[in-house]
Enzyme design. Structure first.
Site, PDB file in Angstrom:
ATOM      1  N   HIS A   1       0.794  -1.223   0.000  1.00 45.32           N
ATOM      2  CA  HIS A   1       0.000   0.000   0.000  1.00 45.32           C
ATOM      3  C   HIS A   1       0.828   1.276   0.000  1.00 45.32           C
ATOM      4  O   HIS A   1       0.276   2.364   0.149  1.00 45.32           O
ATOM      5  CB  HIS A   1      -0.912   0.047   1.228  1.00 45.32           C
ATOM      6  CG  HIS A   1      -2.018  -0.955   1.205  1.00 45.32           C
ATOM      7  ND1 HIS A   1      -3.257  -0.689   0.661  1.00 45.32           N
ATOM      8  CD2 HIS A   1      -2.075  -2.220   1.660  1.00 45.32           C
ATOM      9  CE1 HIS A   1      -4.028  -1.763   0.803  1.00 45.32           C
ATOM     10  NE2 HIS A   1      -3.335  -2.697   1.401  1.00 45.32           N
TER      11      HIS A   1
ATOM     12  N   ARG B   1      -5.671  11.988   5.983  1.00 45.86           N
ATOM     13  CA  ARG B   1      -4.672  12.100   7.026  1.00 45.86           C
ATOM     14  C   ARG B   1      -3.687  13.216   6.710  1.00 45.86           C
ATOM     15  O   ARG B   1      -3.452  13.518   5.543  1.00 45.86           O
ATOM     16  CB  ARG B   1      -3.924  10.766   7.179  1.00 45.86           C
ATOM     17  CG  ARG B   1      -4.711   9.748   7.950  1.00 45.86           C
ATOM     18  CD  ARG B   1      -5.054  10.249   9.329  1.00 45.86           C
ATOM     19  NE  ARG B   1      -3.860  10.293  10.147  1.00 45.86           N
ATOM     20  CZ  ARG B   1      -3.560   9.390  11.077  1.00 45.86           C
ATOM     21  NH1 ARG B   1      -4.382   8.393  11.329  1.00 45.86           N
ATOM     22  NH2 ARG B   1      -2.445   9.483  11.783  1.00 45.86           N
TER      23      ARG B   1
ATOM     24  N   LYS C   1       1.165  14.435   1.303  1.00 47.87           N
ATOM     25  CA  LYS C   1      -0.182  14.776   0.816  1.00 47.87           C
ATOM     26  C   LYS C   1      -0.321  16.278   0.590  1.00 47.87           C
ATOM     27  O   LYS C   1      -1.286  16.741  -0.003  1.00 47.87           O
ATOM     28  CB  LYS C   1      -1.244  14.283   1.804  1.00 47.87           C
ATOM     29  CG  LYS C   1      -1.283  12.742   1.923  1.00 47.87           C
ATOM     30  CD  LYS C   1      -2.331  12.286   2.935  1.00 47.87           C
ATOM     31  CE  LYS C   1      -2.261  10.805   3.245  1.00 47.87           C
ATOM     32  NZ  LYS C   1      -2.900   9.948   2.233  1.00 47.87           N
TER      33      LYS C   1
ATOM     34  N   THR D   1      -8.308   6.915  -1.939  1.00 49.99           N
ATOM     35  CA  THR D   1      -9.671   6.424  -2.126  1.00 49.99           C
ATOM     36  C   THR D   1     -10.666   7.554  -1.874  1.00 49.99           C
ATOM     37  O   THR D   1     -11.783   7.534  -2.389  1.00 49.99           O
ATOM     38  CB  THR D   1      -9.969   5.252  -1.161  1.00 49.99           C
ATOM     39  OG1 THR D   1      -9.431   5.571   0.128  1.00 49.99           O
ATOM     40  CG2 THR D   1      -9.349   3.968  -1.654  1.00 49.99           C
TER      41      THR D   1
ATOM     42  N   LYS E   1     -14.370   8.895  -3.652  1.00 46.64           N
ATOM     43  CA  LYS E   1     -15.609   9.248  -2.942  1.00 46.64           C
ATOM     44  C   LYS E   1     -16.085  10.631  -3.365  1.00 46.64           C
ATOM     45  O   LYS E   1     -17.288  10.867  -3.539  1.00 46.64           O
ATOM     46  CB  LYS E   1     -15.388   9.170  -1.425  1.00 46.64           C
ATOM     47  CG  LYS E   1     -15.063   7.755  -0.954  1.00 46.64           C
ATOM     48  CD  LYS E   1     -14.462   7.687   0.446  1.00 46.64           C
ATOM     49  CE  LYS E   1     -13.788   6.327   0.661  1.00 46.64           C
ATOM     50  NZ  LYS E   1     -12.907   6.300   1.844  1.00 46.64           N
TER      51      LYS E   1
HETATM   52  C1  NBG Z   1      -2.433   3.773   1.966  1.00 49.42           C
HETATM   53  C2  NBG Z   1      -2.029   4.676   0.817  1.00 49.42           C
HETATM   54  C3  NBG Z   1      -3.234   5.181   0.055  1.00 49.42           C
HETATM   55  C4  NBG Z   1      -4.114   4.006  -0.354  1.00 49.42           C
HETATM   56  C5  NBG Z   1      -4.454   3.188   0.866  1.00 49.42           C
HETATM   57  C6  NBG Z   1      -5.280   1.977   0.517  1.00 49.42           C
HETATM   58  C7  NBG Z   1      -1.026   2.948   3.788  1.00 49.42           C
HETATM   59  C8  NBG Z   1       0.221   2.232   4.164  1.00 49.42           C
HETATM   60  N1  NBG Z   1      -1.237   3.158   2.497  1.00 49.42           N
HETATM   61  O1  NBG Z   1      -2.814   5.869  -1.093  1.00 49.42           O
HETATM   62  O2  NBG Z   1      -1.273   5.747   1.302  1.00 49.42           O
HETATM   63  O3  NBG Z   1      -5.268   4.462  -0.979  1.00 49.42           O
HETATM   64  O4  NBG Z   1      -3.276   2.730   1.500  1.00 49.42           O
HETATM   65  O5  NBG Z   1      -4.653   1.207  -0.432  1.00 49.42           O
HETATM   66  O6  NBG Z   1      -1.778   3.306   4.649  1.00 49.42           O
END
Ligand code: NBG
Length: 949
Positions: free
Chosen positions: A491, A680, A685, A787, A791
């Site tokens: 992720h 977050r 970001k 994600t 939304k």
């Molecule tokens: C997060 C990413 C996001 C992604 C989500 C779900 C972690 C380690 N990763 O970009 O930063 O959408 O995972 O896949 O929390």
């Protein structure tokens, strides 16, 4: 067997109710107590008033509201129509407002039926609206009503008039749970009968949010329940607001897990979510003097009506001690962990309801209890010591969720948490399989484990341990099963998120597990040597155990049969950069699964006005088949549809404005552009880019008061990890800037800045629905997927963003002309990172706008303490204070961001154009349903069997 189970389960429910009763007693006390210790004015208002009183008041309110309806509607129409105060001066805004006048008047005056006919009139002929789906499951409204009344009586010895909103919430939840339990049992019976392959989604985090509303939605009972409650004099929204969010996660990763569970049940696949029942979930955020304060989230305070304690599935989990080896008569070595501390793992099951299909899967989260209670009569000193330690271990282990998103903290307790829930889950998966099958060597035919990031990676070694030490498989046999069972999702590429446990810690805590990891590593290195003879560098880069550390991602890749990224760009970066060596060695393992979200929560529940409108236009199949929503495309140029659509957006903005007024005390104008960044707080970001740009806009307005400017409300919501200094300072900066700008009368309300306290799933639903602009502005290459971006899109917000994560695919779906893309590409970022060539000081020296904004960080414009924001200033300019000045290319992207924002404003002023863009975003969001993502996991990775009731 099914029969005994049924009674057992019934007993459970009965028991749960009794517990609930007990809990409720203390709950009442609690409420009474909390009455005196109130925090916010809103809480004060709602806390302990009898529901009916409220309802009567509300009824009166709504009566007069009804009476006023026509006038109110006209007033809203007028109000909505009125030109935004600050735009008065600008010619373009004038015309824009005029246009919206007619649009809003028309919309506000119209009734739904009228809307239907008019929509039908203007609807292009080829659009066929499918008939509303007949529910395949039933909801007994009268039974529900009786059950609510009964529960209020038996749980609280009250009638509806006397019960508090919290008590009504509990009563309603138990009534809903009653209806769920039958389907839950039927589902389990179907699974027993059909024996489908099952996925265990292993995850440290499940960010479920509230359950009640979602459960009613997925039972297709929401409207019936709403009516029933109304008949009982209760407002469903007030009741839903009583439920604390189940915040057992940090952000995207945990919420993804929750969306996946929703999709798995809806699509009819056998699945368990396995995780931890944290006593305290994600902390509650309070803002004091602009600073974030973390408050414990005691989410189980009032009990949890939907959970079911399952002590019959208790497991024991062992930590520490040492391993002893004994050889049997056949010369085979047997390994025993001795001198360990043990903890009991007790599962709590939560129903996960499929939409309208009667399937109810299970989220199983584990609680910890000490193995033995004290037996004061029979202990010697050693036992006593151990008993105390075990008691403490059990108490600590599930105490709290680590509040780090995308960051590895390396804490011993965290590794304990990981092994705790993994050992229990894997033991239970094996035990469950063995209850109905004979051959453990075929385990993988019926079971698959998905590792949600590296956090659950000890599952690999734990499965090996169980297979070898408890089922006496040889290493090769066990390895064959394990490597066909485990699959891994990556992720993030953020280096600071990679889990690398010190050998000392890992081997001390998990001695047997470490032995197994060592052996996996030894064999893997042999494989590398065979593939790349003499290549020491490969070993250094790829080994699982190296430099005194256990590298969890390497273990997951080596033992996993699948490795996937979460958006196309992210997977490509994994293959070509971060995990290049592994990709070269195992190309067949790598695949992409672009993330998705559930439209049931984020449109059907979160945005009922838009959901109804979509259904009116394209039928209701989008609820389980989101691509159907593309039927809206033909309305994109339709005037009536545009007006209706924008009016719904307006009403959602009114709803959010009300929330902001109640929670922040700030007045915002729903006619302004709602520009939102909620996620977050993380440097990559780039909330800092957003707020610096706001500071720049403010300077512009002050310097050129005559300039054309469409009023904008910048909305932020973000939690920062408790120890993340720059993130917390960014929150303070946002609030300080908000203070100055919101109170500057001279700018005529052209800009408002709002920081929404305690951003979480439940308020997110309201926020997405109300957004015009979706801020997705991470440094390209850093956001694996995102994600929230999906939304927003689903709710008709237009993206301003970089070509990062899933933004790339969003733009591909909606077309570049319907988004605002800016900034460095991921290739450019990676090139700078690898070869240098970026110096933010050059920008500072040559760009007076940027310079002015940066100087304002340290000259007292936003704080009397001129040193307060110095660390942020330094992070952008001073290489000595960070690893590299402006690590996230904020200054580099500043100008193109500002230009893109200018284009946003131009587009918004053209009402027709904006309505079309926003509608097309909704219409093109079909790809981003988690139903699609799950279907791909099922077809390409897990190979599950579909089950119907
Ligand atoms: C997060 C990413 C996001 C992604 C989500 C779900 C972690 C380690 N990763 O970009 O930063 O959408 O995972 O896949 O929390």
């Amino acid at each position: 067997m099914a029969a005994t189970k049924k009674t057992a389960d019934k007993k459970e429910t009965a028991k749960a109710k009794t517990t609930a009763k007990a809990v409720s007693k203390s709950a009442t006390k609690e409420t009474a107590k909390s009455k005196t210790a109130k925090k916010t004015p809103t809480e004060k208002k709602t806390a302990d008033k009898a529901v009916t009183k409220k309802t009567t008041a509300r009824k009166a309110e709504s009566k007069s509201a009804a009476a006023k309806k026509t006038t109110a509607k006209a007033a809203t129409a007028k109000k909505a129509a009125a030109k935004p105060a600050a735009a008065k001066k600008t010619a373009t805004a004038k015309t824009a407002a005029k246009k919206s006048t007619t649009a809003n008047k028309a919309t506000a005056a119209k009734k739904t039926t009228a809307a239907k006919t008019s929509a039908a009139k203007t609807a292009p002929k080829k659009v066929k609206i499918p008939k509303a789906k007949k529910p395949t499951i039933t909801f007994d409204k009268d039974l529900f009503k009786r059950s609510v009344l009964y529960n209020v009586r038996t749980l609280y010895r009250k009638n509806m008039e006397e019960a508090t909103p919290q008590q009504v919430f509990q009563a309603v939840s138990y009534a809903i749970k009653d209806q769920i339990v039958d389907y839950w049992m039927k589902t389990q019976e179907a699974y027993e009968r059909e024996d489908p392959k099952t996925v265990y989604y292993l995850s440290m985090e499940f960010l479920m949010g509230r359950a009640l509303g979602n459960n009613m939605i997925n039972l297709m009972a929401y409207k019936d329940a709403k009516d029933a409650l109304e008949e009982l004099g209760v407002d469903i929204n007030v009741i839903e607001d009583q439920e604390p969010d189940a915040a057992l996660g940090n952000g995207g990763l945990g919420r993804l897990a929750a969306c996946f569970l929703d999709s798995l049940a809806t699509l009819g696949y056998s699945a368990y979510g396995c995780g931890i029942r944290y006593r305290y979930g994600m902390f509650k955020q309070q803002i004091r003097d602009g600073f974030q304060i973390e408050v414990p989230d005691n989410w189980l305070d009032n009990g949890n009506p939907f959970e079911l304690r399952r002590p019959e599935y208790t497991k024991e989990v062992r930590f520490g001690g040492y391993v002893s080896v004994r050889t049997d008569e056949n010369g085979r070595s047997h390994y025993y962990q001795e001198g360990y501390q043990a903890v009991k793992a007790i599962p709590y099951d939560h129903p996960v309801i499929g939409y309208g299909n009667g399937i109810v899967n299970t989220l199983r989260i584990w609680d910890a209890e000490p193995v033995d209670c004290f037996r004061l009569d029979s202990f010697d000193k050693g036992d006593y010591q151990k008993a105390v330690e075990q008691e403490n271990l059990a108490r600590n282990i599930v105490e709290v969720l680590y509040p780090n998103d995308n960051h590895y903290a390396g804490k011993e307790l965290r590794l304990k948490q990981q092994y705790f829930f993994i050992s229990a889950s894997v033991q239970e998966a094996v035990a469950k399989y063995m209850r109905n099958h004979k051959d453990i060597k075929k385990f993988y035919e019926k079971v698959t484990f998905q590792l949600n990031d590296t956090h659950p990676t000890v599952a690999i070694a734990e499965l090996m341990r169980i297979l070898m030490d408890e089922y006496y498989l040889t290493w090769d046999e066990a390895w064959d099963v394990t490597t066909k069972t485990c699959a891994y999702t990556n992720h993030t590429i953020m280096a600071e998120a990679l889990e690398k446990w010190p050998i000392e810690l890992f081997s001390r805590l998990l001695p047997r597990i470490y032995q197994i990891v060592e052996e996996i590593n030894r064999r893997f290195i042999r494989e590398i040597e065979y593939r790349y003879p003499g290549n020491k560098e490969k070993i250094a880069k790829m080994a699982i155990v190296y430099d005194g550390q256990v590298k969890m991602a390497h273990l997951a890749i080596v033992a996993g049969y699948s490795v996937n990224g979460v958006a196309r760009l992210h997977t490509e970066i994994l293959k070509n950069q971060e995990l290049k060596d592994f990709y070269e060695m195992y190309p067949e393992k790598f695949n992409n699964k672009t993330n998705g979200i559930t439209q049931r929560r984020f449109l059907l529940h979160g945005n009922p006005l838009l959901a109804d409108w979509v259904t009116e236009h394209v039928g209701d199949e989008w609820i389980t088949d989101l691509p159907q929503i593309k039927g809206l495309k033909v309305y994109a140029d339709d005037k009536k549809a545009q007006a209706e659509f924008m009016n719904i957006k307006y009403q959602n903005k009114v709803r959010l404005a009300k929330y902001i007024k109640e929670h922040n005390g700030i007045d915002v104008d729903p006619r302004s552009i709602f520009d939102v960044q909620v996620k977050r707080l993380h440097e990559y970001k780039r909330q800092l880019l957003n707020i610096l740009h706001i500071m720049y806009l403010y300077n512009e307005i002050k310097e050129h008061p005559e300039m054309e400017f469409y009023p904008r409300t910048f909305i932020f919501g973000a939690k920062a990890a408790a120890g993340y200094m720059n993130a917390k300072l960014t929150i303070k900066l946002i609030n300080s800037v908000a203070d100055v700008i919101n109170n500057d009368k001279s700018i005529d309300n052209k800009i408002k800045v709002v920081f929404i306290e305690n951003y979480r799933v439940s308020n997110a639903e309201i926020i997405f629905a109300a957004a015009d602009v979706s801020e997705q502005i991470s440094t390209a290459s850093k956001e694996a997927s995102g994600t929230g971006n999906m939304k927003f899109m689903l709710n008709g917000a237009v993206t301003i963003g970089t070509m990062d994560g899933a933004n790339v695919e969003i733009v591909e779906e909606v077309g570049e002309e319907n988004a605002f893309i800016f900034g460095l590409s991921s290739d450019e970022v990676i090139r700078y990172e690898n070869f240098g060539g970026y110096n933010p000081m050059e920008i500072f020296n040559n760009d007076p706008d940027v310079r002015k904004v940066l100087m304002q960080l340290i000259n007292g414009t936003y704080s009397d303490d001129t040193e307060l924001f110095r660390p942020l200033y330094n992070s952008l300019l001073n290489t000595l204070s960070t690893s590299k000045a402006d690590t996230y290319f904020i200054l580099k992207d500043f100008k193109s961001y500002a230009a893109a924002q200018k284009k946003v404003e131009e587009a918004y002023m053209d009402k027709k154009r904006w309505a079309k863009m926003a509608m097309l975003n909704v219409a093109c969001s079909g790809k981003f349903t988690s139903d699609r993502t799950i279907k791909q996991y099922v077809d390409e990775i897990w190979k599950l069997d579909h089950v119907t009731l």
